[in-house]
Design a protein around this motif. Structure first.
Motif, short mmCIF file in Angstrom:
data_model
loop_
_atom_site.label_atom_id
_atom_site.label_comp_id
_atom_site.label_asym_id
_atom_site.label_seq_id
_atom_site.Cartn_x
_atom_site.Cartn_y
_atom_site.Cartn_z
N ARG A 144 0.83 -1.20 0.00
CA ARG A 144 0.00 0.00 0.00
C ARG A 144 0.87 1.25 0.00
N GLY A 145 2.16 1.08 -0.07
CA GLY A 145 3.08 2.21 0.01
C GLY A 145 2.86 3.25 -1.05
N ASP A 146 2.62 2.83 -2.31
CA ASP A 146 2.39 3.78 -3.39
C ASP A 146 1.10 4.58 -3.16
N HIS A 147 0.08 3.87 -2.71
CA HIS A 147 -1.19 4.54 -2.45
C HIS A 147 -1.04 5.55 -1.32
N PHE A 148 -0.30 5.19 -0.27
CA PHE A 148 -0.09 6.10 0.84
C PHE A 148 0.69 7.33 0.39
N ALA A 149 1.75 7.13 -0.41
CA ALA A 149 2.54 8.27 -0.90
C ALA A 149 1.67 9.22 -1.72
N TRP A 150 0.82 8.66 -2.58
CA TRP A 150 -0.09 9.49 -3.37
C TRP A 150 -1.09 10.21 -2.47
N TRP A 151 -1.62 9.51 -1.49
CA TRP A 151 -2.62 10.07 -0.57
C TRP A 151 -2.03 11.25 0.21
N CYS A 152 -0.78 11.12 0.65
CA CYS A 152 -0.12 12.22 1.37
C CYS A 152 -0.05 13.47 0.51
N GLU A 153 0.34 13.30 -0.74
CA GLU A 153 0.47 14.45 -1.63
C GLU A 153 -0.90 15.05 -1.96
#
Length: 563
Positions: free
Chosen positions: A35-44
């Protein structure tokens, strides 16, 4: 569970950037997705920063954060978290609290199954920092503000649909039971060393039993050397690196314990001294805003003690100037290969000398031939603290091997033998000493008469004459013993088995030196140091053994006073 990356991004139809595989896909060898990519996108997309130069800007994870979260948020074939416990050790000001505040908010917003997030720290003030980080993200984002309702007065951020909550927890253990968390975030684990915090840690780490998968995220700088051996942090890191698969990349050490499902990312500067090249410290500070210029200023700050700079800005566990012996000095004398485990805990057999018998006679057999000679040091109390038997003997190569058995009435005190009921079982300790006399040619046994006078009376009847030596705790000879022990360790003439409980006693000892010699004291009231005087007396007596002494008398030998 939304936002799982399985070779492609699944983001519920929302557009997101694809991460660099070389950085983010360490998980691909063992997990089914992340889920790391989704979390990075969500933060931005949803997290707006509010402090300093970054105020008003979206939270864009740095490469080291992307790498960490990509692996920390790995999932199995059912979409459940692969790792149960995740620890991130990183120097201060590298965005640990900001990143975990964002993740706590993400988990509460995006996870299914009524997420419950607990934010905990060694102090209520530190836990409030995590909570305020989440609050700022909620208030700075129109989307998050519509999703959550903030209840500052009770320390809660609740999803408006009632489907999730983020709770700021007290550091008191009795208030932590009764929750069913899906995520626990523990801040500054290096500070979790008090007995009450150990209870709090136990409550937090056992609270998710009703969940299919609960994760514990811990963030921290390195612990101080004097507290590390017996700290939650030290035990977690060392056990993971001992039993897990270890990967080292420059200043980063990653340990993966697949059986326990524990993941540790630990940055540490490859430096030993404060004034080593600042570039070495930069390698342990991956955040782009931590520059060599900033580190050089901290390095030059006269108000910052050497040990504090190494710990806080390099994640190097260093001893303070008050330390009797530094962690490195004590560790350099460890020689575990020289000590075979005995049948009873806390005392090992020096190799090459005796291979059959336990030094305390627990094996029921005795080695033939000449017995190795040595001396005993005995220190401690009957109740709150510990009682310690130390044994020192000279090896054929001329070095002194020293070992110790530590008895305690408290589970939180470093020990080998735990006695229930609030009192040390002195008859058991006395029998262990008698067995030691039976197995070795004990030349002398030194003890502190304040708490061991009854034991001395028992032993005087059973042991050879001229074997007992009284060493007053404030006497010149105790100072001589401490000096001999200190010199022996510093010069590499003393060896020990590298035992964690012994190291904890050494680390808990602070000292000062005046014209008369060393005076040792506890760093904290709850942290015993009895192994230090016990080992010091044993080593000192072993060095004196065989030399004619004006203090020898028939029967009990008294070494005390100021003369």
């Amino acid at each position: 569970m939304r936002g799982v990356h399985r070779g492609r991004l699944e983001l519920d139809g929302r557009r997101a950037p694809v991460s660099t595989a070389a950085v983010a896909e360490r998980w691909a060898d063992y997990a089914d997705g992340t889920r790391g990519d989704h979390f990075a996108w969500w933060c931005e997309a949803y997290c707006v920063q509010s402090i300093g130069a970054f105020a008003g800007l979206p939270l864009i994870l740095e490469p080291f954060q992307t790498e960490f979260f990509a692996e920390a948020l790995a999932v199995d074939g059912n979409g459940l978290p692969f790792w149960t416990s995740i620890l991130f050790v990183l120097p201060r000001k590298n965005g640990k609290t900001t990143g975990l505040s964002a993740f706590a908010s993400y988990h509460a917003a995006e996870d299914d199954g009524s997420p419950e997030v607990l934010l905990a720290a060694a102090s209520d003030k530190q836990a409030d920092r995590l909570f305020e980080g989440c609050v700022r993200f909620v208030r700075q984002s129109e989307y998050l503000a519509s999703l959550f309702h903030v209840r500052d007065y009770v320390g809660e951020i609740a999803r408006v649909d009632g489907g999730a909550s983020i709770l700021r927890m007290s550091s008191k253990a009795e208030t932590l039971h009764g929750y069913n968390p899906s995520l626990v975030v523990a801040d500054e684990l290096a500070q979790w060393h008090a007995p009450s915090l150990r209870k709090a840690w136990a409550a937090l780490t056992t609270g998710g039993g009703a969940r299919a998968a609960t994760q514990l995220f811990s963030i921290t700088v390195e612990a101080a050397a004097e507290e590390r051996e017996d700290s939650i942090l030290g035990r977690l890191v060392d056990a993971n690196e001992e039993h897990g698969v270890v990967e080292r990349v420059d200043a980063l050490t990653i340990s993966r314990n697949f059986d326990a499902r524990v993941l540790v990312y630990r940055y540490s500067a490859p430096a030993k001294r404060r004034h080593d090249s600042v570039s070495l410290f930069k390698r342990a500070n991956p955040a782009s805003w931590i520059t060599e210029e900033y580190l050089a200023k901290q390095q030059a700050n006269p108000e910052l003690e050497d040990a504090d700079f190494l710990q806080l800005h390099g994640c190097v566990s260093a001893s303070s100037r008050e330390a009797f012996l530094s962690r490195d000095e004590w560790g350099a004398c460890a020689a575990p290969e020289r000590f075979l485990p005995g049948a009873r805990p806390g005392f090992r057999i020096p190799t090459g000398e005796r291979t059959e018998a336990d030094p305390f006679g627990a094996s029921g057999t005795k080695a033939t031939g000449r017995r190795r000679r040595g001396c005993i040091g005995w220190d401690g109390s009957h109740t709150y603290d510990t009682t310690v038997i130390a044994f020192a003997s000279t090896a054929p190569d001329g070095l002194v091997d020293v070992d110790a058995r530590i008895y305690s009435v408290r589970q939180d005190a470093p020990h080998h033998v735990l006695h229930e009921g609030g009192r040390i079982l002195m008859p058991e300790v006395e029998e262990d000493v008698v067995d030691l006399f039976g197995e070795y040619r004990v030349r002398r046994a030194g003890f502190d008469p304040r708490f061991l006078s009854r034991s001395a009376e028992v032993l005087e009847v059973r042991l050879p004459e001229e074997s007992l030596v009284v060493v007053e705790p404030t006497s010149k000879h105790m100072r001589d013993a401490l000096a001999a022990f200190h010199r022996g360790v510093k010069d590499g003439r003393v060896r020990h088995p590298g035992d964690r409980a012994m190291a904890a006693h050494v680390g808990a000892t602070k000292a000062q030196r005046d014209d008369r010699g060393w005076i040792v004291r506890k760093r904290r009231h709850s942290r015993p140091i009895d192994a230090v005087p016990a080992m010091a007396v044993a080593v000192w007596l072993e060095q004196l053994a065989g030399k004619r002494s004006v203090y020898n008398r028939r029967g009990l030998t008294v070494i005390g006073g100021d003369g």
